[in-house]
Design a protein around this motif. Structure first.
Motif, mmCIF file in Angstrom:
data_model
loop_
_atom_site.group_PDB
_atom_site.id
_atom_site.type_symbol
_atom_site.label_atom_id
_atom_site.label_comp_id
_atom_site.label_asym_id
_atom_site.label_seq_id
_atom_site.Cartn_x
_atom_site.Cartn_y
_atom_site.Cartn_z
ATOM 1 N N THR A 1 44.198 38.011 34.818
ATOM 2 C CA THR A 1 42.867 38.274 34.272
ATOM 3 C C THR A 1 42.163 39.338 35.108
ATOM 4 N N ALA B 1 38.627 31.486 33.777
ATOM 5 C CA ALA B 1 39.761 32.191 34.380
ATOM 6 C C ALA B 1 39.353 32.830 35.701
ATOM 7 N N GLY C 1 44.278 33.145 37.909
ATOM 8 C CA GLY C 1 43.380 34.210 37.452
ATOM 9 C C GLY C 1 43.833 35.611 37.842
HETATM 10 N N1 LIG Z 1 44.023 34.997 26.338
HETATM 11 C C1 LIG Z 1 43.729 33.820 26.878
HETATM 12 N N2 LIG Z 1 43.200 32.828 26.142
HETATM 13 C C2 LIG Z 1 42.883 31.644 26.691
HETATM 14 N N3 LIG Z 1 43.075 31.329 27.993
HETATM 15 C C3 LIG Z 1 43.600 32.273 28.780
HETATM 16 C C4 LIG Z 1 43.969 33.565 28.279
HETATM 17 N N4 LIG Z 1 44.477 34.280 29.301
HETATM 18 C C5 LIG Z 1 44.427 33.494 30.384
HETATM 19 N N5 LIG Z 1 43.910 32.287 30.097
HETATM 20 C C6 LIG Z 1 43.674 31.184 31.034
HETATM 21 O O1 LIG Z 1 42.961 31.691 32.145
HETATM 22 C C7 LIG Z 1 43.468 31.159 33.362
HETATM 23 C C8 LIG Z 1 43.924 32.280 34.270
HETATM 24 O O2 LIG Z 1 45.044 32.910 33.672
HETATM 25 P P1 LIG Z 1 45.784 34.155 34.315
HETATM 26 O O3 LIG Z 1 46.794 34.626 33.340
HETATM 27 O O4 LIG Z 1 44.786 35.146 34.779
HETATM 28 O O5 LIG Z 1 46.490 33.472 35.576
HETATM 29 P P2 LIG Z 1 47.615 34.059 36.558
HETATM 30 O O6 LIG Z 1 47.119 33.847 37.941
HETATM 31 O O7 LIG Z 1 47.963 35.433 36.153
HETATM 32 O O8 LIG Z 1 48.827 33.063 36.303
HETATM 33 P P3 LIG Z 1 50.432 33.343 36.315
HETATM 34 O O9 LIG Z 1 50.867 33.273 37.733
HETATM 35 O O10 LIG Z 1 50.972 32.209 35.514
HETATM 36 O O11 LIG Z 1 50.669 34.661 35.670
HETATM 37 C C9 LIG Z 1 44.566 30.177 32.965
HETATM 38 O O12 LIG Z 1 44.005 28.887 32.907
HETATM 39 C C10 LIG Z 1 44.975 30.655 31.588
HETATM 40 O O13 LIG Z 1 45.457 29.565 30.835
#
Ligand SMILES: Nc1ncnc2c1ncn2[C@@H]1O[C@H](COP(=O)(O)OP(=O)(O)OP(=O)(O)O)[C@@H](O)[C@H]1O
Ligand SMILES: [Mg+2]
Length: 329
Positions: A49, A23, A46
């Motif tokens: 995260t 992530a 990410g």
């Molecule tokens: N609890 C979790 N378990 C497994 N994989 C996760 C988890 N949380 C996030 N991921 C994975 O980590 C990566 C980053 O996710 P994250 O939610 O941080 O992205 P984001 O930039 O916030 O995306 P979005 O714009 O969709 O909110 C993605 O591939 C997601 O599938």
């Protein structure tokens, strides 16, 4: 009273893996006190995260971060006392009224009952939720719920605020309201880290922007710097009469010194420009020629165009990748 640090948020080499998914692949961030950092990136980049780690909700696998000078792992309690966090998904209790939600949070933060009530009133007023304040949150519209989320993250008067996609799903009016609120918080000295998928939003609010892609920072800088990297703006002119296309193209060419592209199907003349300075000239010449237009706009690069320029692929491609991954499971 929290900190005299010049840097409100500092992250070095943050790594977070979920099984085989990386992530965050080693992210560095630095947010000067009193400024707004926009974290821009497509789905799965990410962003959430990073926010969760900086908000002490998640431990990094490696790397470290300080918020207000406190370590997010070793001094998580201190970090929590100075931050506010509005998550990507509604975090309020849907079966309670907006007012009860805010009062409850105030009580959890140690306010007396009258203090908590006063704070709830103040926030309901500020977020135009007075009329809806005593209805259960389940009955709120998306925009009202987003405002309640934002209000609940402000109960503790945080000096550092994380907003995870604060305006996704809001209509333009509600979005402008949220932008206004964020601007006012910054005027009061609050440091803001906000994630967004909209270049326009980062552009409107952020002092600096980092672009995430697949868990890494692929670009950073002030909004103007990024847009310059991402390519020029586009001046679009749409004549009311399709028969005027050629004349409009000639006027645009003369006014900008660049040959425009002419889209006959969409009746649109477009030319890349580095700024808006030729716009008034185009307007004057069209007026002199007596040509009416239905559209005259200076368009910034879209998020997809920025991504294409910065990462070599579009946000759309990533989305379809994700769909394929999902389908193959
Ligand atoms: N609890 C979790 N378990 C497994 N994989 C996760 C988890 N949380 C996030 N991921 C994975 O980590 C990566 C980053 O996710 P994250 O939610 O941080 O992205 P984001 O930039 O916030 O995306 P979005 O714009 O969709 O909110 C993605 O591939 C997601 O599938
Ligand atoms: Mg997210």
């Amino acid at each position: 009273m929290t900190t005299t640090n010049q840097v409100a948020i500092e992250a070095v080499g943050l790594v977070k893996k979920y099984g085989s998914t990386t992530a965050l692949a080693g992210v560095d961030l630095s947010v000067p006190t009193g400024t707004v950092l926009g974290v821009l990136g497509p789905n799965g980049a990410g962003k959430t995260t990073a926010v969760r780690i900086l908000g002490t909700l998640l431990r990094p696998d490696s790397g470290h971060a300080t918020v207000g000078g406190y370590d997010v792992v070793r001094e998580a309690g201190k970090v929590r006392s100075i931050i506010g966090l509005t998550g990507q998904y509604a975090s309020v209790d849907e079966d309670m009224s907006g007012r009860r939600n805010l009062i409850m949070i105030g009580r959890l933060l140690g306010y007396s009952r009258p203090q908590a009530r006063a704070k709830a009133n103040e926030l309901l007023e500020r977020f135009e939720l007075v009329d809806a304040g005593d209805r259960i949150a389940k009955t709120y519209s998306g925009g009202m719920r987003r405002r309640l989320d934002l209000a609940s993250s402000l109960v503790g008067n945080p000096s550092i605020l994380y907003l995870d996609e604060p305006t996704t799903g809001l209509d333009p009016h509600a979005r402008n309201g949220v932008w206004e609120t964020i601007r006012n918080l910054v005027l009061d000295g609050t440091t803001v880290l906000l994630t967004t998928q909209y270049l326009e939003e980062a552009d409107a609010l952020a002092d600096s922007i980092v672009v995430f892609d697949k868990g890494s920072v692929v670009a950073n800088g002030r909004p103007a710097e990024l847009k310059a990297q991402a390519g020029k703006q586009s001046l679009d002119v749409r004549p009311a009469e399709p028969a005027h296309l050629e004349r409009v193209a000639a006027i645009v060419a003369e006014s900008t010194g660049t040959r425009p592209s002419v889209d006959v199907v969409n009746t649109l003349v477009s030319v890349p420009v580095s700024d808006g300075s030729s716009m008034p000239v185009v307007v004057r010449r069209l007026d002199e020629a007596g040509i009416a237009v239905t559209e005259l706009s200076l368009r910034l690069p879209s998020l997809d165009e920025v991504f294409l320029a910065l990462t070599g692929h579009t946000a759309e491609e990533k989305k379809s990748d994700a769909v394929l991954e999902g389908a193959s499971r």
